[in-house]
Design a protein around this motif. Sequence first.
Motif, PDB file in Angstrom:
ATOM      1  N   LEU A  15       8.700 -46.099  31.214  1.00  0.00           N
ATOM      2  CA  LEU A  15       8.668 -45.301  30.003  1.00  0.00           C
ATOM      3  C   LEU A  15       8.580 -43.832  30.371  1.00  0.00           C
ATOM      4  CD1 LEU A  15       5.440 -44.283  29.599  1.00  0.00           C
ATOM      5  CD2 LEU A  15       5.212 -46.732  29.263  1.00  0.00           C
ATOM      6  N   GLU A  16       8.844 -43.014  29.389  1.00  0.00           N
ATOM      7  CA  GLU A  16       8.732 -41.571  29.563  1.00  0.00           C
ATOM      8  C   GLU A  16       7.591 -41.098  28.685  1.00  0.00           C
ATOM      9  OE1 GLU A  16      11.348 -37.478  29.010  1.00  0.00           O
ATOM     10  OE2 GLU A  16      12.230 -39.382  28.453  1.00  0.00           O
ATOM     11  N   ILE A  17       6.681 -40.325  29.250  1.00  0.00           N
ATOM     12  CA  ILE A  17       5.593 -39.730  28.490  1.00  0.00           C
ATOM     13  C   ILE A  17       6.069 -38.345  28.065  1.00  0.00           C
ATOM     14  CG2 ILE A  17       3.216 -38.904  28.543  1.00  0.00           C
ATOM     15  CD1 ILE A  17       2.728 -41.045  30.753  1.00  0.00           C
ATOM     16  N   VAL A  18       6.090 -38.097  26.765  1.00  0.00           N
ATOM     17  CA  VAL A  18       6.632 -36.861  26.210  1.00  0.00           C
ATOM     18  C   VAL A  18       5.512 -36.094  25.512  1.00  0.00           C
ATOM     19  CG1 VAL A  18       8.338 -35.894  24.618  1.00  0.00           C
ATOM     20  CG2 VAL A  18       8.828 -38.026  25.815  1.00  0.00           C
ATOM     21  N   ARG A  32      -5.419 -33.777  28.463  1.00  0.00           N
ATOM     22  CA  ARG A  32      -6.286 -34.531  29.368  1.00  0.00           C
ATOM     23  C   ARG A  32      -5.443 -35.313  30.376  1.00  0.00           C
ATOM     24  NH1 ARG A  32      -9.786 -37.777  25.385  1.00  0.00           N
ATOM     25  NH2 ARG A  32     -10.696 -38.500  27.310  1.00  0.00           N
ATOM     26  N   TRP A  33      -4.772 -34.579  31.272  1.00  0.00           N
ATOM     27  CA  TRP A  33      -3.863 -35.204  32.224  1.00  0.00           C
ATOM     28  C   TRP A  33      -4.577 -36.155  33.174  1.00  0.00           C
ATOM     29  CZ3 TRP A  33       0.908 -35.645  31.177  1.00  0.00           C
ATOM     30  CH2 TRP A  33       1.543 -34.691  30.395  1.00  0.00           C
ATOM     31  N   LYS A  34      -5.768 -35.798  33.625  1.00  0.00           N
ATOM     32  CA  LYS A  34      -6.501 -36.685  34.535  1.00  0.00           C
ATOM     33  C   LYS A  34      -6.804 -38.019  33.845  1.00  0.00           C
ATOM     34  CE  LYS A  34     -10.477 -36.861  37.617  1.00  0.00           C
ATOM     35  NZ  LYS A  34     -11.593 -36.120  38.203  1.00  0.00           N
ATOM     36  N   TYR A  35      -7.250 -37.955  32.605  1.00  0.00           N
ATOM     37  CA  TYR A  35      -7.528 -39.166  31.833  1.00  0.00           C
ATOM     38  C   TYR A  35      -6.255 -39.993  31.639  1.00  0.00           C
ATOM     39  CZ  TYR A  35      -8.439 -42.107  27.788  1.00  0.00           C
ATOM     40  OH  TYR A  35      -8.522 -43.171  26.925  1.00  0.00           O
ATOM     41  N   GLN A  38      -5.312 -41.657  34.943  1.00  0.00           N
ATOM     42  CA  GLN A  38      -6.242 -42.747  35.247  1.00  0.00           C
ATOM     43  C   GLN A  38      -5.967 -43.959  34.361  1.00  0.00           C
ATOM     44  OE1 GLN A  38      -9.961 -40.685  34.681  1.00  0.00           O
ATOM     45  NE2 GLN A  38     -10.119 -40.148  36.847  1.00  0.00           N
ATOM     46  N   THR A  39      -5.657 -43.724  33.108  1.00  0.00           N
ATOM     47  CA  THR A  39      -5.351 -44.807  32.178  1.00  0.00           C
ATOM     48  C   THR A  39      -4.082 -45.547  32.606  1.00  0.00           C
ATOM     49  OG1 THR A  39      -6.414 -43.620  30.368  1.00  0.00           O
ATOM     50  CG2 THR A  39      -4.860 -45.351  29.757  1.00  0.00           C
ATOM     51  N   CYS A  40      -3.069 -44.801  33.022  1.00  0.00           N
ATOM     52  CA  CYS A  40      -1.824 -45.423  33.486  1.00  0.00           C
ATOM     53  C   CYS A  40      -2.058 -46.266  34.737  1.00  0.00           C
ATOM     54  CB  CYS A  40      -0.768 -44.349  33.749  1.00  0.00           C
ATOM     55  SG  CYS A  40      -0.133 -43.572  32.260  1.00  0.00           S
ATOM     56  N   VAL A  41      -2.841 -45.743  35.669  1.00  0.00           N
ATOM     57  CA  VAL A  41      -3.141 -46.492  36.896  1.00  0.00           C
ATOM     58  C   VAL A  41      -3.889 -47.780  36.558  1.00  0.00           C
ATOM     59  CG1 VAL A  41      -4.497 -46.462  39.037  1.00  0.00           C
ATOM     60  CG2 VAL A  41      -3.061 -44.508  38.436  1.00  0.00           C
ATOM     61  N   GLY A  44      -1.786 -50.543  35.467  1.00  0.00           N
ATOM     62  CA  GLY A  44      -0.862 -51.084  36.453  1.00  0.00           C
ATOM     63  C   GLY A  44       0.424 -50.307  36.604  1.00  0.00           C
ATOM     64  N   PHE A  45       0.539 -49.166  35.940  1.00  0.00           N
ATOM     65  CA  PHE A  45       1.726 -48.334  36.099  1.00  0.00           C
ATOM     66  C   PHE A  45       1.673 -47.679  37.471  1.00  0.00           C
ATOM     67  CE2 PHE A  45       1.880 -47.232  31.278  1.00  0.00           C
ATOM     68  CZ  PHE A  45       2.119 -48.552  30.988  1.00  0.00           C
ATOM     69  N   ARG A  46       2.846 -47.417  38.041  1.00  0.00           N
ATOM     70  CA  ARG A  46       2.884 -46.692  39.301  1.00  0.00           C
ATOM     71  C   ARG A  46       4.204 -45.963  39.432  1.00  0.00           C
ATOM     72  NH1 ARG A  46       3.771 -51.405  43.671  1.00  0.00           N
ATOM     73  NH2 ARG A  46       5.131 -52.599  42.379  1.00  0.00           N
ATOM     74  N   SER A  47       4.167 -44.941  40.239  1.00  0.00           N
ATOM     75  CA  SER A  47       5.359 -44.124  40.437  1.00  0.00           C
ATOM     76  C   SER A  47       5.814 -44.168  41.880  1.00  0.00           C
ATOM     77  CB  SER A  47       5.059 -42.680  40.027  1.00  0.00           C
ATOM     78  OG  SER A  47       4.021 -42.156  40.822  1.00  0.00           O
TER      79      SER A  47
END
Length: 70
Positions: A15-18, A32-35, A38-41, A44-47
């Motif tokens: 997905l794309e976060i916009v 809140r980029w850190k949050y 952390q939520t994506c990790v 189970g999301f990964r890049s």
Amino acid sequence: MPVYCKHDGSLSHGLEIVTHPCSLRYHMGNLRWKYLCQTCVKAGFRSYQTQGATCGLHIHVGRLALTEDA
């Protein structure tokens, strides 16, 4: 957090976060980029190590933010 998720045709899976339009100052001080990361990790999301899947970073910059020196 003024963001939403959508499908991006350039990604194999994902997905794309916009974000809604805002300044770099607002991004750095109010979003809140850190949050979010952390939520994506935790979800189970990964890049990285995505076995052939694609990953990228998409940034929009307004023309007024650019100068001839940029």
